[in-house]
Design a protein around this motif. Structure first.
Motif, PDB file in Angstrom:
ATOM      1  N   TYR A  76       0.815  -1.223   0.000  1.00 51.68           N
ATOM      2  CA  TYR A  76       0.000   0.000   0.000  1.00 51.68           C
ATOM      3  C   TYR A  76       0.846   1.269   0.000  1.00 51.68           C
ATOM      4  O   TYR A  76       0.563   2.220  -0.733  1.00 51.68           O
ATOM      5  CB  TYR A  76      -0.931   0.021   1.226  1.00 51.68           C
ATOM      6  N   GLU A  77       1.880   1.318   0.847  1.00 53.68           N
ATOM      7  CA  GLU A  77       2.669   2.542   0.965  1.00 53.68           C
ATOM      8  C   GLU A  77       3.347   2.918  -0.352  1.00 53.68           C
ATOM      9  O   GLU A  77       3.502   4.101  -0.676  1.00 53.68           O
ATOM     10  CB  GLU A  77       3.720   2.406   2.063  1.00 53.68           C
ATOM     11  N   HIS A  78       3.720   1.907  -1.143  1.00 52.70           N
ATOM     12  CA  HIS A  78       4.398   2.192  -2.406  1.00 52.70           C
ATOM     13  C   HIS A  78       3.407   2.630  -3.483  1.00 52.70           C
ATOM     14  O   HIS A  78       3.740   3.471  -4.330  1.00 52.70           O
ATOM     15  CB  HIS A  78       5.195   0.973  -2.838  1.00 52.70           C
ATOM     16  N   LEU A  79       2.196   2.088  -3.449  1.00 52.68           N
ATOM     17  CA  LEU A  79       1.151   2.575  -4.359  1.00 52.68           C
ATOM     18  C   LEU A  79       0.810   4.023  -4.024  1.00 52.68           C
ATOM     19  O   LEU A  79       0.599   4.842  -4.922  1.00 52.68           O
ATOM     20  CB  LEU A  79      -0.099   1.697  -4.253  1.00 52.68           C
ATOM     21  N   GLU A  80       0.783   4.332  -2.738  1.00 56.49           N
ATOM     22  CA  GLU A  80       0.514   5.711  -2.328  1.00 56.49           C
ATOM     23  C   GLU A  80       1.620   6.644  -2.798  1.00 56.49           C
ATOM     24  O   GLU A  80       1.361   7.770  -3.248  1.00 56.49           O
ATOM     25  CB  GLU A  80       0.381   5.777  -0.800  1.00 56.49           C
ATOM     26  N   THR A  81       2.866   6.181  -2.726  1.00 55.84           N
ATOM     27  CA  THR A  81       3.989   6.997  -3.180  1.00 55.84           C
ATOM     28  C   THR A  81       3.933   7.242  -4.684  1.00 55.84           C
ATOM     29  O   THR A  81       4.191   8.351  -5.155  1.00 55.84           O
ATOM     30  CB  THR A  81       5.328   6.302  -2.830  1.00 55.84           C
ATOM     31  N   GLN A  83       1.286   7.246  -6.686  1.00 58.51           N
ATOM     32  CA  GLN A  83       0.150   8.108  -7.053  1.00 58.51           C
ATOM     33  C   GLN A  83      -0.227   7.940  -8.533  1.00 58.51           C
ATOM     34  O   GLN A  83      -0.339   8.928  -9.279  1.00 58.51           O
ATOM     35  CB  GLN A  83       0.471   9.574  -6.742  1.00 58.51           C
ATOM     36  N   THR A 102      -5.143   0.568  -5.620  1.00 57.41           N
ATOM     37  CA  THR A 102      -5.104   2.001  -5.931  1.00 57.41           C
ATOM     38  C   THR A 102      -4.231   2.732  -4.928  1.00 57.41           C
ATOM     39  O   THR A 102      -3.865   2.202  -3.874  1.00 57.41           O
ATOM     40  CB  THR A 102      -6.521   2.609  -5.887  1.00 57.41           C
ATOM     41  N   CYS A 103      -3.925   3.980  -5.249  1.00 56.43           N
ATOM     42  CA  CYS A 103      -3.062   4.781  -4.381  1.00 56.43           C
ATOM     43  C   CYS A 103      -3.752   5.169  -3.078  1.00 56.43           C
ATOM     44  O   CYS A 103      -3.091   5.593  -2.125  1.00 56.43           O
ATOM     45  CB  CYS A 103      -2.584   6.035  -5.107  1.00 56.43           C
ATOM     46  N   ASP A 104      -5.084   5.019  -3.000  1.00 55.52           N
ATOM     47  CA  ASP A 104      -5.797   5.349  -1.761  1.00 55.52           C
ATOM     48  C   ASP A 104      -6.162   4.113  -0.943  1.00 55.52           C
ATOM     49  O   ASP A 104      -7.006   4.170  -0.044  1.00 55.52           O
ATOM     50  CB  ASP A 104      -7.049   6.180  -2.057  1.00 55.52           C
ATOM     51  N   GLY A 105      -5.531   2.967  -1.264  1.00 57.06           N
ATOM     52  CA  GLY A 105      -5.689   1.792  -0.436  1.00 57.06           C
ATOM     53  C   GLY A 105      -6.852   0.882  -0.769  1.00 57.06           C
ATOM     54  O   GLY A 105      -7.096  -0.100  -0.067  1.00 57.06           O
ATOM     55  N   LYS A 106      -7.571   1.168  -1.834  1.00 58.06           N
ATOM     56  CA  LYS A 106      -8.694   0.318  -2.227  1.00 58.06           C
ATOM     57  C   LYS A 106      -8.182  -0.860  -3.072  1.00 58.06           C
ATOM     58  O   LYS A 106      -7.257  -0.713  -3.850  1.00 58.06           O
ATOM     59  CB  LYS A 106      -9.716   1.117  -3.026  1.00 58.06           C
TER      60      LYS A 106
END
Length: 332
Positions: A76-81, A83, A102-106
């Motif tokens: 999750y943290e890398h998807l958030e990074t 974006q 997704t970048c928002d954790g979904k």
């Protein structure tokens, strides 16, 4: 292109989508990325150059997927990074679980291949016999059974490596009550010795993986489950042509993954057995932005391009059905 050419030991022409441009270079439209030891540096972070290169290719219509031994909780943290503007396929647990993230954790589940119930108990028994720490991966959660100080040290070491939050359990009874795991890990101070014992115990009943990039654990997966078969299954589900994929990896668990992609690239810091299975070996390590540099080169030379029929940037219709069926059959 800043890469070393290797003579592959296996015929690869059947699964490489040839270019129609005058240079004669092959064209690829999708990139599959291993994380630890490959896209992440030794601090387990995405570098600015790798982030920029991945975003650049996505903006140009190139598809991207992540393929890792991690659970979704460590991704999750890398998807958030990153974006990225749309959900991307994520192959977790070395091919045992696939989702879109997704970048928002979904997330949206795609498929899972858990360890057979009868073999779960046998792996737990092996861990008890060797005194190694047992981990279960169920859905996107990691459950650990640390029974002594040595186990606590191993658990913390794994936390640093992967960023996985782990739920600590009290005993084997509680461990077995949480559900059927997609993957089991035994954390150990003697990975090679444990690997030999596991091979003697299970033979070909399970798929075994020596931990990477740091060998202090052994992974137990359903027979036939690995990143390579997971990649082919993901391609089938998401309608991606495997021959259009460039894959990057470094570890033992990346060997089949690199072979089943259209073009497999190993990092300079990759294991020798993995380099032997790759089409190319980069002159750069994961601490030298090897992935980012290579993506930049391929975009510049025109061998990595977007596709007009990408569905929201992540789904490519299969153009070679017979080829895919043949490759799937070869993995059975």
């Amino acid at each position: 292109m800043s890469i070393f050419k290797r003579t592959h030991r296996y015929p690869r022409s059947a699964n490489i989508l040839k270019s129609s441009i005058p240079t004669g270079r092959s064209i690829y439209r999708f990139v599959a990325l291993d994380l630890d030891g490959t896209t992440l540096n030794t601090k387990h972070q995405l570098s600015k150059r790798n982030i920029a290169a991945i975003r650049s290719m996505v903006e140009k219509g190139v598809g991207v997927a992540i393929a890792t031994g991690r659970s979704m909780s460590g991704i999750y943290e890398h998807l958030e990074t990153l974006q990225l503007p749309y959900p991307i396929p994520v192959l977790c647990l070395n091919g045992a679980l696939a989702l879109k993230g997704t970048c928002d954790g979904k997330t949206q589940p795609l498929f899972t291949d858990p360890v057979p119930k009868d073999l779960v108990s046998q792996v737990v028994s092996l861990g008890q016999e060797t005194g190694d720490m047992i981990q279960f991966y169920v859905d996107d959660k990691v459950y650990a059974l640390p029974l002594n100080e040595e186990h606590q040290v191993l658990m913390k070491r794994y936390q640093v490596l992967t960023g996985h939050p782990q739920t600590q359990l009290r005993d084997v009874k509680e461990l077995k009550s949480i559900g059927q795991p997609a993957k089991i890990l035994l954390l150990t101070n003697d990975a090679d010795g444990l690997m030999e014992k596991a091979k003697n115990r299970f033979g070909n009943k399970l798929h075994l993986v020596r931990g990477s990039p740091e060998p202090f654990f052994v992974e137990f997966l359903q027979k036939g489950v690995c990143k390579g078969t997971g990649l082919l299954k993901l391609c089938q589900v998401e309608k991606i042509d495997p021959s259009s994929i460039v894959a990057f990896g470094d570890g033992d668990n990346d060997m089949e993954f690199l072979q089943n992609a259209g073009f497999g690239i190993a990092m300079k810091n990759a294991r020798e057995v993995t380099k032997d299975k790759a089409d190319m070996v980069l002159p750069y390590t994961n601490d030298q932005d090897g992935v980012g540099r290579q993506i930049e080169d391929m975009l510049s030379e025109g061998s990595l391009v977007g596709c007009d029929n990408l569905d929201n940037g992540h789904s490519l219709e299969v153009s070679k059905t017979k080829q895919f069926e043949h490759k799937t059959a070869m993995m059975k």
